[in-house]
Motif scaffolding. Structure first.
Motif, mmCIF file in Angstrom:
data_model
loop_
_atom_site.group_PDB
_atom_site.id
_atom_site.type_symbol
_atom_site.label_atom_id
_atom_site.label_comp_id
_atom_site.label_asym_id
_atom_site.label_seq_id
_atom_site.Cartn_x
_atom_site.Cartn_y
_atom_site.Cartn_z
ATOM 1 N N GLY A 248 0.801 -1.219 0.000
ATOM 2 C CA GLY A 248 0.000 0.000 0.000
ATOM 3 C C GLY A 248 0.835 1.271 0.000
ATOM 4 N N ILE A 249 1.882 1.297 0.813
ATOM 5 C CA ILE A 249 2.684 2.511 0.949
ATOM 6 C C ILE A 249 3.509 2.764 -0.310
ATOM 7 C CG2 ILE A 249 4.497 3.649 2.297
ATOM 8 C CD1 ILE A 249 3.517 1.998 4.710
ATOM 9 N N SER A 250 4.002 1.716 -0.966
ATOM 10 C CA SER A 250 4.794 1.905 -2.186
ATOM 11 C C SER A 250 3.934 2.486 -3.312
ATOM 12 C CB SER A 250 5.427 0.587 -2.632
ATOM 13 O OG SER A 250 4.444 -0.370 -2.982
ATOM 14 N N SER B 256 8.244 -1.970 15.105
ATOM 15 C CA SER B 256 8.039 -0.621 14.570
ATOM 16 C C SER B 256 9.283 0.221 14.803
ATOM 17 C CB SER B 256 6.831 0.047 15.232
ATOM 18 O OG SER B 256 6.769 1.425 14.898
ATOM 19 N N GLY B 257 9.756 0.852 13.746
ATOM 20 C CA GLY B 257 10.942 1.688 13.869
ATOM 21 C C GLY B 257 10.728 2.891 14.764
ATOM 22 N N CYS C 282 9.630 6.305 5.854
ATOM 23 C CA CYS C 282 9.093 6.860 7.106
ATOM 24 C C CYS C 282 7.805 6.164 7.521
ATOM 25 C CB CYS C 282 8.839 8.360 6.957
ATOM 26 S SG CYS C 282 10.321 9.384 7.041
ATOM 27 N N LEU C 283 6.940 5.877 6.542
ATOM 28 C CA LEU C 283 5.675 5.214 6.851
ATOM 29 C C LEU C 283 5.866 3.715 7.035
ATOM 30 C CD1 LEU C 283 3.282 7.108 4.397
ATOM 31 C CD2 LEU C 283 3.426 7.352 6.878
ATOM 32 N N GLU D 132 7.761 -2.085 10.151
ATOM 33 C CA GLU D 132 8.985 -2.900 10.163
ATOM 34 C C GLU D 132 10.095 -2.041 10.764
ATOM 35 O OE1 GLU D 132 8.566 -5.872 9.464
ATOM 36 O OE2 GLU D 132 6.836 -5.930 8.126
ATOM 37 N N ALA D 133 10.726 -2.531 11.797
ATOM 38 C CA ALA D 133 11.691 -1.711 12.531
ATOM 39 C C ALA D 133 13.062 -1.745 11.879
ATOM 40 C CB ALA D 133 11.794 -2.203 13.976
ATOM 41 N N TYR D 134 13.508 -0.613 11.340
ATOM 42 C CA TYR D 134 14.901 -0.553 10.878
ATOM 43 C C TYR D 134 15.570 0.786 11.139
ATOM 44 C CZ TYR D 134 12.094 0.787 6.719
ATOM 45 O OH TYR D 134 11.147 1.313 5.875
#
Length: 397
Positions: free
Chosen positions: A208-210, A310-311, A358-359, A364-366
């Motif tokens: 969705g975000i891409s 979550s990042g 950012c979204l 996904e935490a990075y």
């Protein structure tokens, strides 16, 4: 002449291969990723860099709160937070026009790796190559719906394919505006194949975000309102046509069973559980957090590798309000005026990618995972956009 120009950028190409060794550590030496760090240190020394003003001050304060919070909570000199501080320093603290150009060239050439990733792993799915299954066999399980192709992890694959979709949309838009309509249309099957690989990787957030970031890119890149409207409508129509085809082979994405986001007996997803844990950690130490790389509170607190979910919540839980605000302020500096983005479509591309990261890092935490190459890419993108604000008058693209 094109081949000569490509050869002249062999350093950026080799460095991009080193970056993607982190994603393909089953097939490439994983240690190559850290060669990128070494080259950046060398570039900082050789390219007459200097401290990047306000950005450097904010970054040094963020490094300071990471060190303070970790030492006061754990009193342990752990390599992970040291590595994180190195990433922040080499990407954000130093600047010069020559160093900016080096970073921008490297960032641009590395984006081709995301296109290759989408197409290569689409082939891997067709010939039934799945390194995730290989990993599961190693730990004693012989079945998984998860698909990672040649890469380390399905989530890593999906995240990379999301950037690949944005970069392909950039080329489609650029070729169309340059009246190379046939070549622009040839980008469509490549976008579809990359989206297909993303769906197999089973990240709904990346999908969705891409798509949203690609729409944002088209808006940022076009000065004419009518052209922007036509491009957006065409993109929306193609998305509606492609979605049923993509979803026809999305069992893993729809079920999320056996993967990161399973559902427990109470109807709560594993991601929700991870988010709730991060919130509890933040509440236990809201000002400076519980320490970098720390998960859990009180007797359950531990240091080391862990899935945090979550990042941004990780930043909040591990460095508190101070670290979170500093991170936001650093990222905010990368938001450029619309007039600058429409004068330089590559900066519009990087802005769309940054919006995606950012979204997406909400799921996904990075942001604080120095061992994951997207952590490096995130802070590098921030530094390139902020440097462009300083050097755009002498920049020629």
């Amino acid at each position: 002449m094109k081949y000569i120009k490509l050869f002249s950028n062999y350093r950026e190409i080799l460095l991009s291969i080193c970056l993607f060794a982190n994603l393909y550590s089953y097939t490439l030496p994983a240690q190559l990723y850290y060669m990128v760090w070494i080259v950046f240190v060398f570039a900082i020394v050789k390219m007459k860099t200097y401290m990047a003003g306000e950005r450097a001050k904010l970054t040094l304060m963020l490094i300071g709160i990471i060190i303070f919070s970790t030492i006061i909570n754990t009193a342990v000199l752990d390599a992970r937070w040291v590595m994180m501080c190195i990433i922040l320093y080499i990407t954000l603290c130093k600047t010069s026009y020559k160093f900016y150009k080096f970073k921008e060239r490297f960032l641009f050439f590395s984006l081709f790796g995301y296109i290759i990733t989408g197409l290569l792993n689409n082939y891997a799915h067709m010939v039934n190559i799945n390194y995730q299954l290989k990993h599961w066999l190693y730990i004693g399980q012989d079945f998984t719906l998860s698909f990672s192709g040649f890469t380390n992890n399905p989530m890593w694959l999906s995240a990379a394919c999301g950037i690949g979709v944005i970069f392909l949309s950039y080329w489609m838009n650029r070729l169309w505006n340059n009246k190379k309509r046939i070549m622009a249309l040839l980008m469509l099957p490549l976008i579809f194949l990359t989206l297909q690989t993303l769906v197999w990787g089973a990240s709904r957030s990346a999908l969705g975000i891409s798509i949203g970031a690609s729409v944002l890119l088209i808006f940022l890149s076009n000065k004419k309102i009518i052209r922007t409207f036509v491009m957006l409508c065409s993109f929306a129509l193609l998305a509606c046509i492609a979605t049923p085809i993509l979803m026809a082979d999305s069992e893993k994405m729809q079920s999320k069973k056996g993967g990161m986001e399973f559902v427990d007996e109470d109807g709560e997803t594993s991601r929700t559980q991870l988010w709730n844990m991060r919130i509890k950690e933040f509440e236990s130490s809201p000002l400076w957090g519980i320490g970098f790389g720390v998960t859990g509170i009180d007797d359950e607190a531990k240091t080391g590798r862990a899935e945090t979910g979550s990042g941004w919540l990780t930043v909040l839980s591990q460095t508190g309000i101070i670290g979170f605000v500093l991170s936001i302020l650093i990222v905010f500096r990368a938001i450029l005026p619309l007039r600058l983005l429409r004068d330089n479509t590559r900066m519009a591309l990087y802005s769309a990618i940054l919006a995606y990261l950012c979204l997406h890092t909400m799921f996904e935490a990075y942001l604080f995972q120095s061992g994951w190459y997207l952590c490096f890419v995130f802070w590098l993108t921030v530094s390139v956009l902020d440097d462009y604000r300083k050097f755009y008058k002498c920049d020629i693209v």
